[in-house]
Scaffold this active site. Structure first.
Site, PDB file in Angstrom:
ATOM      1  N   SER A   2      -4.456  -6.837  -6.187  1.00  0.00           N
ATOM      2  CA  SER A   2      -3.238  -6.104  -6.532  1.00  0.00           C
ATOM      3  C   SER A   2      -2.812  -5.273  -5.335  1.00  0.00           C
ATOM      4  CB  SER A   2      -3.494  -5.178  -7.720  1.00  0.00           C
ATOM      5  OG  SER A   2      -4.523  -4.260  -7.409  1.00  0.00           O
ATOM      6  N   ASP A   3      -1.522  -5.025  -5.218  1.00  0.00           N
ATOM      7  CA  ASP A   3      -1.085  -4.035  -4.233  1.00  0.00           C
ATOM      8  C   ASP A   3      -1.557  -2.668  -4.743  1.00  0.00           C
ATOM      9  OD1 ASP A   3       0.009  -2.748  -2.062  1.00  0.00           O
ATOM     10  OD2 ASP A   3       2.005  -3.609  -2.289  1.00  0.00           O
ATOM     11  N   TRP A   4      -1.612  -1.718  -3.831  1.00  0.00           N
ATOM     12  CA  TRP A   4      -2.255  -0.433  -4.128  1.00  0.00           C
ATOM     13  C   TRP A   4      -1.606   0.297  -5.310  1.00  0.00           C
ATOM     14  CZ3 TRP A   4      -4.551  -3.292  -1.082  1.00  0.00           C
ATOM     15  CH2 TRP A   4      -5.736  -2.933  -0.438  1.00  0.00           C
ATOM     16  N   MET A  63       0.851  -1.189   0.000  1.00  0.00           N
ATOM     17  CA  MET A  63       0.000   0.000   0.000  1.00  0.00           C
ATOM     18  C   MET A  63       0.879   1.229   0.000  1.00  0.00           C
ATOM     19  SD  MET A  63      -2.742   1.811   0.614  1.00  0.00           S
ATOM     20  CE  MET A  63      -2.895   3.485   1.172  1.00  0.00           C
ATOM     21  N   SER A  79      -0.875  -0.817  -8.214  1.00  0.00           N
ATOM     22  CA  SER A  79       0.106  -1.581  -8.992  1.00  0.00           C
ATOM     23  C   SER A  79      -0.526  -2.178 -10.239  1.00  0.00           C
ATOM     24  CB  SER A  79       0.694  -2.715  -8.157  1.00  0.00           C
ATOM     25  OG  SER A  79      -0.251  -3.742  -7.961  1.00  0.00           O
TER      26      SER A  79
END
Ligand SMILES: *[C@@H]1O[C@H](CO)[C@@H](O)[C@H](O)[C@H]1NC(C)=O
Ligand SMILES: *[C@@H]1O[C@H](CO)[C@@H](O)[C@H](O)[C@H]1NC(C)=O
Ligand SMILES: *[C@@H]1O[C@H](CO)[C@@H](O)[C@H](O)[C@H]1NC(C)=O
Ligand SMILES: *[C@@H]1O[C@H](CO)[C@@H](O)[C@H](O)[C@H]1NC(C)=O
Ligand SMILES: *[C@@H]1O[C@H](CO)[C@@H](O)[C@H](O)[C@H]1NC(C)=O
Ligand SMILES: CC(=O)N[C@H]1CO[C@H](CO)[C@@H](O)[C@@H]1O
Ligand SMILES: CC(=O)N[C@H]1CO[C@H](CO)[C@@H](O)[C@@H]1O
Length: 891
Positions: free
Chosen positions: A292-294, A1, A296
């Site tokens: 997904s990561d923030w 994040m 990404s």
């Protein structure tokens, strides 16, 4: 994040890159080294084929069958960063999905962090992952998870964005190693499994992250000018090191996986088909959802096909413009036929099944806090610029008595590295002088720096998204003053001019620290990773220790740190009597330390990483961070299996303090060891069972009307919606139905579900037989201190040595299990049981694509037992079934 200090500077700074096309941003690349490649793996295996998830999938199938296209795309994506409120409730978490209100499926609240509820009041700031790892205590790892899970529930979150096992801790300078449990796959795996169990028993979905190869912070993210770095990892190293804790997490039933920012073998993790479709969902049989990561997320169709199920926080990687690659675009992609409805059905079903699996359909509380402000009232849609104001915080106190488990973890993690002449514990009559700003809480308050992005005062956690607000901070100096009221304190990192010469019995306690965090924030020129201060103590701490050692006969050094430091400039000074690593203690930094310093309890922490004498004791690939490159930064794992102690053993380099090292105020003996073969082994696991049935839905392209923006819907500016304007939906539908315009699918693309699946699969985490107990070792641990000695907890560590002559290169010893005793009084004993599974005695064979037991034909595996990776004095042999003690360590 990623954290942004304020939404507005970002809008300004990034206004130039507002186009979603640019946001895909893959510029020129430096080539991935020859041989590393990201093979295609399609399609995404349907979820639902395992019995353990059957109920959840049956319910999910029934619900998803009733969903419209727009409802399905709504629940698989966030509604935008700093968004969240819908007309019925506030969902102002760091990630908020859309809902399907018509069917009673709510917006999901996804919240950081791995050490407590982030951006919230009245919560516990638990010790960090690295501290938890240093306890080597499974029961405490679990208890911390339980307490944390209760807090996430009390605040109304659905998804806990933890635990973190990636980074694994390959690079000592890596910025986020402290969020995980230590530089060994088994330590990470067992800690993560306990954490997940504790969290999910409270009905909260845990998220194992970051999948995978996120071993440094700098250059991790894709942006319009540069792709994120590529972690180039060979298949065996991936399986035996980096994937190991993820497999254990899936085996523990983890509900969610978060992909990493970086690429692996040149392909971004959020759209890496062999990582998500192949390894995670087929080989490991993962049934939950992949997010997904923030920010990404860099492609719409491709990531869906590669197996991503949830897009967080919804925006393109340039946020706040109201653009998404999913939501309305995913709706379009399904209507125009590029993303098969089959894939969207599976995405939505995985999200809903995970929700049912954690029983969130039954009285799950709604969020009652806001990540965006600590005030009672705040903007309902902070990203919208013009936003209504209303109550967003209800100040629900979820702390209960969790300070107790927090303190226990902090205390049992404290690692005594040196104690010359049994100098510690101190007596309450000691004449003490305390040095160093790290002894006292930040004078501006423990939460003065947003996301803890400063190293001021006692270091209780690193910085970035992996933090929580302190409800209070029990700092060391206050705790020491409660014991020794007339203690002197020099709240400075420069050694002062002393007014009197210290007398020979005077004791100096020197506090030093080393911080690290997330790359989105820079602290004292460290860009997340410790690229500036490297492995030295911050603020001249090493000098402070040296100066104190010149003036005092007795110096005790207390270190709050994210990871290893080089201690050589002072560790051997005769007046440096004792050194304690207190790691990152969270809010309970005070009594946890004084309980150890003054001998109420014996220290029982052990190092979750090695401390070398020089940074160059590791090969360049792990000793150094990757610097700037014009194209894609290439981070090649050329050291293979040889990280941390595996690397030192291979090169025959003695560390200053070995992985697993930790002293006690008492002594222990290990005796009466026995080993027993439990499950007979074969070279390979038995043939896997076929997959069970999975939900089935109609797969024809839905009617365009399922995507029409509802008449008269009052939109919020920049909020992300799943709908399209009528003409756009009709156009996309026409393309899809005609079927003549084909999407440029990746090579190897297919929509045909594969048959049985990989031989190494078949259950959660892999083939169920991999968790068969192959060998069980039992031994007695006795506190051998005399009656003046202390009670203490012993750490028992089991390391495996493969049989000689196996056709695989294996590290000399590798950690396979560990246990910690209760506090044993002098003379008391406890029987400890350690277990090695089939997987523990296997190697990953890249040709066979399976776990092979190389010593199955009567090979002699040696299970080494001891208190540290360099204090292994007992061995059990699998061929003879015998054990012996009094041995020299094999390394
Ligand atoms: C990366 O490339 C290596 C070398 O070819 C290969 O062994 C490995 O399986 C690849 N990993 C992934 C996830 O594609
Ligand atoms: C999508 O989610 C938002 C936020 O909860 C909600 O307002 C909207 O009605 C949802 N759309 C659909 C199609 O359900
Ligand atoms: C379908 O829509 C998606 C999302 O806008 C787009 O990426 C894709 O190229 C479109 N496919 C076709 C065949 O037009
Ligand atoms: C330990 O203490 C003794 C006696 O004070 C001293 O001679 C020796 O140098 C010390 N050793 C270390 C490693 O500090
Ligand atoms: C070890 O075994 C011997 C013989 O059975 C027994 O007398 C002794 O108590 C055992 N020691 C411990 C510490 O359990
Ligand atoms: C019981 C408790 O700690 N309540 C606190 C909750 O948070 C609010 C806002 O920070 C404080 O004012 C309360 O004291
Ligand atoms: C907005 C909201 O749902 N607030 C809830 C927060 O939690 C408390 C205690 O569980 C509830 O009483 C509030 O209604």
């Amino acid at each position: 994040m990623v954290h942004y200090a304020s939404a507005s500077w970002l809008s300004l700074a990034l206004a130039a890159f507002a186009s979603p096309a640019l946001a895909r941003g893959v510029g020129p690349r430096d080539p991935v080294p020859a041989g590393y490649h990201a093979a295609p793996y399609y399609p995404t295996p349907h979820g639902g084929w395992l019995d353990s998830w059957r109920d959840a999938y049956t319910k999910a199938e029934a619900l998803v069958a009733q969903m419209t296209l727009a409802e399905k795309t709504n629940i698989t994506s966030g509604v935008g960063i700093y968004m969240g409120k819908d007309p019925s409730c506030v969902v102002p978490c760091v990630g908020n999905t859309g809902s399907a209100d018509r069917l009673g499926f709510p917006q999901l609240c996804l919240q950081d962090s791995a050490l407590g509820v982030s951006s919230a009041d009245n919560v516990t700031a638990f010790p960090a992952g690295i501290t938890t790892g240093a306890t080597w205590d499974k029961a405490l790892m679990y208890a911390r998870g339980v307490a944390m899970g209760k807090e996430f529930r009390g605040k109304g979150a659905n998804v806990h964005l933890g635990p973190s096992v990636g980074p694994l801790g390959r690079k000592p300078l890596g910025g986020r190693n402290w969020e995980g449990f230590g530089s060994d796959p088994v330590l990470q795996a067992k800690a993560a499994a306990q954490h997940i169990k504790g969290i999910q028993e409270q009905g909260i979905i845990a998220t194992i992250k970051h999948y995978i190869g996120n071993e440094q912070e700098m250059y991790r993210m894709y942006n319009p000018f540069q792709p994120g770095y590529s972690a180039n990892i060979d298949d065996r190293t991936l399986h035996e090191l980096y994937l190991w804790p993820f497999a254990e997490a899936v085996h523990a039933g983890v509900g969610a996986v978060m992909t990493a920012y970086n690429a692996v073998n040149g392909s971004a993790c959020s759209q890496h088909s062999s990582l998500i479709n192949g390894i995670l969902k087929d080989e490991l049989g993962f049934q939950g959802m992949v997010m997904s990561d923030w920010l990404s997320h860099i492609s719409g169709v491709d990531s869906a096909l590669a197996g991503l199920d949830m897009n967080m926080p919804g925006d393109t990687n340039i946020p706040l413009f109201g653009f998404s690659l999913w939501q309305y675009e995913l709706t379009r992609s399904v209507l125009n036929g590029s993303v098969p409805l089959d894939r969207l059905n599976d995405m939505a079903t995985r999200v809903v099944a995970t929700w049912y699996k954690m029983r969130q359909d039954k009285d799950h509380p709604r969020p009652n806090f806001s990540s965006n402000t600590r005030d009672r009232d705040g903007l309902l849609y902070p990203a919208a610029v013009f936003s209504p104001v209303g109550q967003v915080n209800w100040f629900v106190n979820v702390q209960d008595d969790h300070n107790l488990v927090a303190r226990q973890v902090a205390q049992d993690a404290i690692t005594l590295l040196k104690n010359n002449g049994s100098f510690l514990p101190l007596s309450d009559s000691s004449k003490l002088t305390v040095f160093g700003t790290d002894a006292q809480v930040n004078p501006s308050g423990p939460n003065a720096c947003l996301n803890r992005a400063c190293n001021t005062g006692t270091l209780g956690m690193g910085w970035g998204s992996g933090v929580a607000d302190y409800p209070y901070f029990d700092d060391p100096i206050s705790a020491i003053r409660r014991r020794v009221p007339d203690v002197k304190f020099h709240n400075s990192d420069n050694f002062p001019k002393l007014s009197d010469t210290p007398s020979p019995d005077d004791v100096a306690i020197v506090f030093i620290s080393s911080d690290a965090g997330e790359n989105s924030l820079t602290v004292e020129n460290n860009h997340g990773d410790r690229d500036s201060d490297k492995l030295a103590a911050w603020h001249g701490g090493d000098k402070l220790v040296q100066k104190a050692a010149e003036q005092y006969n007795n110096v005790v050094v207390v270190v709050h740190t994210v990871g290893p430091l080089i201690l050589e400039s002072w560790i051997d000074l005769p007046s440096v009597k004792a050194v304690l690593f207190a790691h990152l203690p969270g809010q309970e930094a005070g009594d946890s330390l004084t309980n150890v310093l003054f001998g109420d309890v014996s220290p029982s922490g052990h190092l979750p990483y090695s401390i070398t004498k020089a940074a160059t004791d590791y090969p360049d690939s792990i000793a150094n961070l990757k610097g700037f490159a014009l194209g894609q930064v290439q981070d090649t794992y050329s050291e293979g299996l040889y990280i941390d102690y595996r690397s030192l053993h291979k090169q025959a380099i003695k560390p200053r303090f070995a992985f697993g090292h930790g002293l006690s105020y008492t002594t222990f003996s290990f005796s009466n060891a026995t080993i027993r073969a439990v499950t007979p082994l074969t070279l390979l696991p038995p043939p896997r069972a076929p997959k069970g049935p999975t939900p089935s839905f109609p797969t024809t392209i839905p009617a365009a009307s399922e995507a029409y923006f509802p008449e008269g819907f009052n939109t919020i500016w920049r909020y992300l919606y799943p709908w399209l304007r009528r003409n756009e939906a009709d156009d996309a539908h026409a393309i899809g139905v005609a079927g003549d315009k084909k999407y440029a699918y990746p090579d190897g693309y297919s929509t045909v579900q594969r048959g049985t699946g990989p031989a190494a699969g078949g259950g959660e985490g892999g083939h169920p037989a991999l968790w068969d107990v192959a060998f069980e070792v039992r031994l007695a641990v006795t506190n051998t201190g005399d009656r003046h000695h202390h009670a203490g907890k012993a750490s028992v560590q089991a390391y495996l040595q493969y049989p000689r002559g196996v056709p695989y290169d294996t590290p000399v010893v590798q950690l396979r299990d560990f246990e910690k005793t209760r506090a044993l009084g002098p003379g008391e004993s406890e029987t400890v049981t350690l277990r090695l599974t089939r997987k523990d005695v296997s190697v990953w064979d890249v040709e066979l694509q399976n776990w092979v037991v190389p010593g199955v034909e009567g090979g002699r595996y040696t299970v080494w037992i001891g208190e540290a990776s360099d204090r292994l004095f007992m061995a059990c042999y699998t061929d003879s079934g015998e054990c012996e003690g009094g041995l020299e360590s094999p390394v």
